[in-house]
Design a protein around this motif. Structure first.
Motif, PDB file in Angstrom:
ATOM      1  N   SER A  37       0.847  -1.188   0.000  1.00  0.00           N
ATOM      2  CA  SER A  37       0.000   0.000   0.000  1.00  0.00           C
ATOM      3  C   SER A  37       0.881   1.236   0.000  1.00  0.00           C
TER       4      SER A  37
ATOM      5  N   GLU B  93      -0.149   4.114   0.845  1.00  0.00           N
ATOM      6  CA  GLU B  93      -0.570   5.007   1.921  1.00  0.00           C
ATOM      7  C   GLU B  93       0.234   4.734   3.169  1.00  0.00           C
ATOM      8  N   GLU B  94       0.367   5.741   3.983  1.00  0.00           N
ATOM      9  CA  GLU B  94       1.058   5.541   5.251  1.00  0.00           C
ATOM     10  C   GLU B  94       0.084   4.966   6.254  1.00  0.00           C
ATOM     11  N   GLY B  95       0.601   4.647   7.401  1.00  0.00           N
ATOM     12  CA  GLY B  95      -0.289   4.138   8.437  1.00  0.00           C
ATOM     13  C   GLY B  95      -0.193   2.627   8.522  1.00  0.00           C
TER      14      GLY B  95
ATOM     15  N   SER C 226      -5.697  -0.667   4.201  1.00  0.00           N
ATOM     16  CA  SER C 226      -4.857   0.179   5.049  1.00  0.00           C
ATOM     17  C   SER C 226      -5.757   0.950   5.999  1.00  0.00           C
ATOM     18  N   ALA C 227      -5.150   1.437   7.054  1.00  0.00           N
ATOM     19  CA  ALA C 227      -5.913   2.202   8.036  1.00  0.00           C
ATOM     20  C   ALA C 227      -5.004   3.273   8.613  1.00  0.00           C
ATOM     21  N   ASN C 228      -5.605   4.401   8.937  1.00  0.00           N
ATOM     22  CA  ASN C 228      -4.850   5.466   9.569  1.00  0.00           C
ATOM     23  C   ASN C 228      -5.419   5.638  10.961  1.00  0.00           C
TER      24      ASN C 228
ATOM     25  N   TYR D  76       4.427   6.625  12.338  1.00  0.00           N
ATOM     26  CA  TYR D  76       4.804   5.221  12.399  1.00  0.00           C
ATOM     27  C   TYR D  76       3.861   4.372  11.546  1.00  0.00           C
ATOM     28  N   SER D  77       4.401   3.313  10.998  1.00  0.00           N
ATOM     29  CA  SER D  77       3.551   2.394  10.240  1.00  0.00           C
ATOM     30  C   SER D  77       3.905   0.961  10.601  1.00  0.00           C
TER      31      SER D  77
END
Lengths: 338, 182
Positions: free
Chosen positions: A150, A152-154, B48-50, B173-174
């Motif tokens: 992905s 995207e970050e996170g 993905s998730a934030n 951070y990831s």
């Protein structure tokens, strides 16, 4: 024209009132299933869904799995074996591509499947057990995983689904499977629901996946209740002991009740009973009660030799009767001939 | 009469021998056949998730957020269940890593698990990962276990809460959280 409109309105009014919207059958995500099972395990439900087998060192076996992509978009699926262990009463796959002795014997080909949306593909799982391997049962799982990097970050979310492998290695005869229901304990959960917890001990040589039902009889006022299904997910290693929980209807009260629990794993079935009384207060437990084992119901390892022994006994009796008749006939002829 | 008895004895002996010999499992060749069960599937609403932002402080801080909804569909029609376990990698930002001793990930199903289609109404059991112990980063813990037999579909939305102590530097951070259904 106007009666078509009436039908449409009626459709809106009398449509089914679903509490939950039914999941879109086209978007169930990444799926996997076992395609082959051995003919001599036709009556074993576990062998239809998991790779369950017993082989001697030096043997090889092969199974096919099918991977289905219902994620709604094209995907690249990675296929690989991952180590698993039986911990805390359940079958747990270790994270990542963890390895153990069994995964070293497993080869999944192809290792990658490119599947369009809605497409499915077949992979072959080849397991080759080296000669001289020590006996015992090993556990692993054949995993299918969609790995997408992905941008995207996170937090990245990965998901994978697999087929369990329970492989027993040893002599020509497969270790016998058996288990014992040791105690039954009545309790009331914090939410007030009555439960019965059975302590089950695996006394055989292979892992067991428990399922079954509990029936209540001879209750207050002569009432009966059930059968109630046992909660799934308890996997016992050989020699292991774990609880199996049965959640009952909230209307069940007090006691004493005669609780009869029938548990099964594959084709093996055992039953036990005990007298239990449910506590009145939520969050309370009664003392565990020793369970009385009930006569065997379905155990091919016992019934067939038993049938053979009975037939042998009948044969012996008939032979004895024949022998006595022959002796009597000879006795009649002796003095008569003279 | 004697002949009938003798014949009967022979017949029974043969039947007994056949019954005793039947369960011998020393098959030299294992034949296979194709089964017709359905699939076990997992779907996530997003990849993905934030989790949002938290501010560092002397007493540590907590980041909480929802993960995408997970749907498990079991079409195998068997008497066996499934379990779903969750594992998390360490959280990194470039060369920085939040050590496992400095962060605890705590996951609960805030919505669900809900049984969306099944003949029975039993709700799957969940093992709430203890706030005190947390989810050991790098290990997997069984999270949701199916309790119904036959085909069923379950969905749940996990909430993850990462507790970070005061020594962790400010950065983005990831990491990867993975769901395994088996």
């Amino acid at each position: 024209m106007c009666w078509i409109a009436i039908v449409a309105v009626l459709g809106l009014v009398v449509g089914p009132a679903a509490a939950q919207p039914a999941p879109d059958p086209a978007r169930t995500g990444l799926g996997i299933r076992l395609l082959d099972a051995p003919s001599d395990r036709r009556d074993d439900p576990r062998a239809q869904v998991y790779v369950v087998d017993h082989v001697q060192p030096g043997a090889a076996l092969s199974r096919r799995v099918e991977v289905v992509n219902r994620t709604g978009r094209a995907a690249q699926v990675s296929l690989y074996p991952a180590a698993a262990e039986l911990t805390a009463g359940s079958f747990q796959v270790l994270p990542g591509a963890a390895a153990n002795q069994l995964t070293g014997w497993i080869r999944v080909s192809p290792a990658t499947l490119r599947l369009a949306a809605g497409a499915s593909g077949t992979a072959t799982v080849d397991i080759a057990v080296p000669a001289g391997t020590g006996g015992g049962e090993r556990y692993a799982a054949v995993m299918a995983e969609i790995r997408e990097s992905s941008s995207e970050e996170g937090i990245s979310i990965a998901s994978r689904v697999g087929v369990r492998v329970y492989l027993s290695v040893g002599g020509p005869k497969e270790p016998v499977s058996d288990f014992e229901i040791t105690t039954l304990q009545a309790a009331r959960q914090p939410d007030g629901r009555p439960i019965v917890t059975a302590q089950v001990r695996n006394t055989g040589g292979r892992a067991l996946d428990m399922s079954g039902t509990l029936s209540l009889t001879a209750g207050p006022g002569g009432l009966s209740a059930g059968p109630f299904p046992a909660e799934l997910g308890t996997t016992l290693p050989p020699g292991g002991s774990s609880p199996v929980v049965v959640v009952l209807d909230p209307a069940i009260r007090g006691g004493p009740w005669v609780a009869t629990l029938t548990l099964r794993s594959g084709p093996l079935e055992r039953a036990a009973k005990a007298t239990v009384t449910f506590p009145d207060e939520a969050g309370q437990q009664a003392e565990p009660v020793a369970a009385e084992q009930l006569p065997l119901v379905k155990d091919p390892d016992i019934l067939v030799p038993l049938a053979g022994a009975l037939i042998g006994l009948i044969v012996a009796v008939l032979l004895y009767v024949l022998y006595r008749r022959r002796r009597r006939d000879r006795g009649d002829e002796g003095p008569g001939a003279q | 009469m004697r002949k009938a008895l003798a014949l009967g004895t022979v017949a029974l002996s043969l039947a007994g021998l056949a019954a005793a010999a039947a369960p011998a499992s020393a098959a030299d060749v294992t034949a296979t056949f194709t089964v017709a069960a359905g699939t076990l599937s997992i779907a996530t609403a997003a990849t993905s998730a934030n989790l949002g932002t938290a501010t560092t402080s002397l007493t540590g801080t907590t980041v909480t957020g929802n993960l995408p909804k997970v749907t498990v569909t079991d079409n195998r029609g068997s008497t066996l269940g499934w379990n779903s376990s969750v594992a998390s990698t360490a959280f990194t930002s470039g060369a920085l890593t939040i050590a496992a001793s400095k962060a605890k990930a705590y996951i609960v199903p805030t919505n669900g698990p809900t049984l969306t289609s099944a003949a029975l109404s039993a709700v799957p059991s969940t093992t709430a990962i203890d706030a005190a112990t947390g989810l050991t980063l790098g290990a997997a813990q069984v999270f949701v276990t199916a309790t119904t037999t036959a085909s069923n579909s379950v969905d749940y939305t996990p909430t993850v809460q990462v507790t970070i102590d005061s020594t962790v530097a400010a950065a983005t951070y990831s990491g990867t959280i993975s769901h395994t259904v088996v």
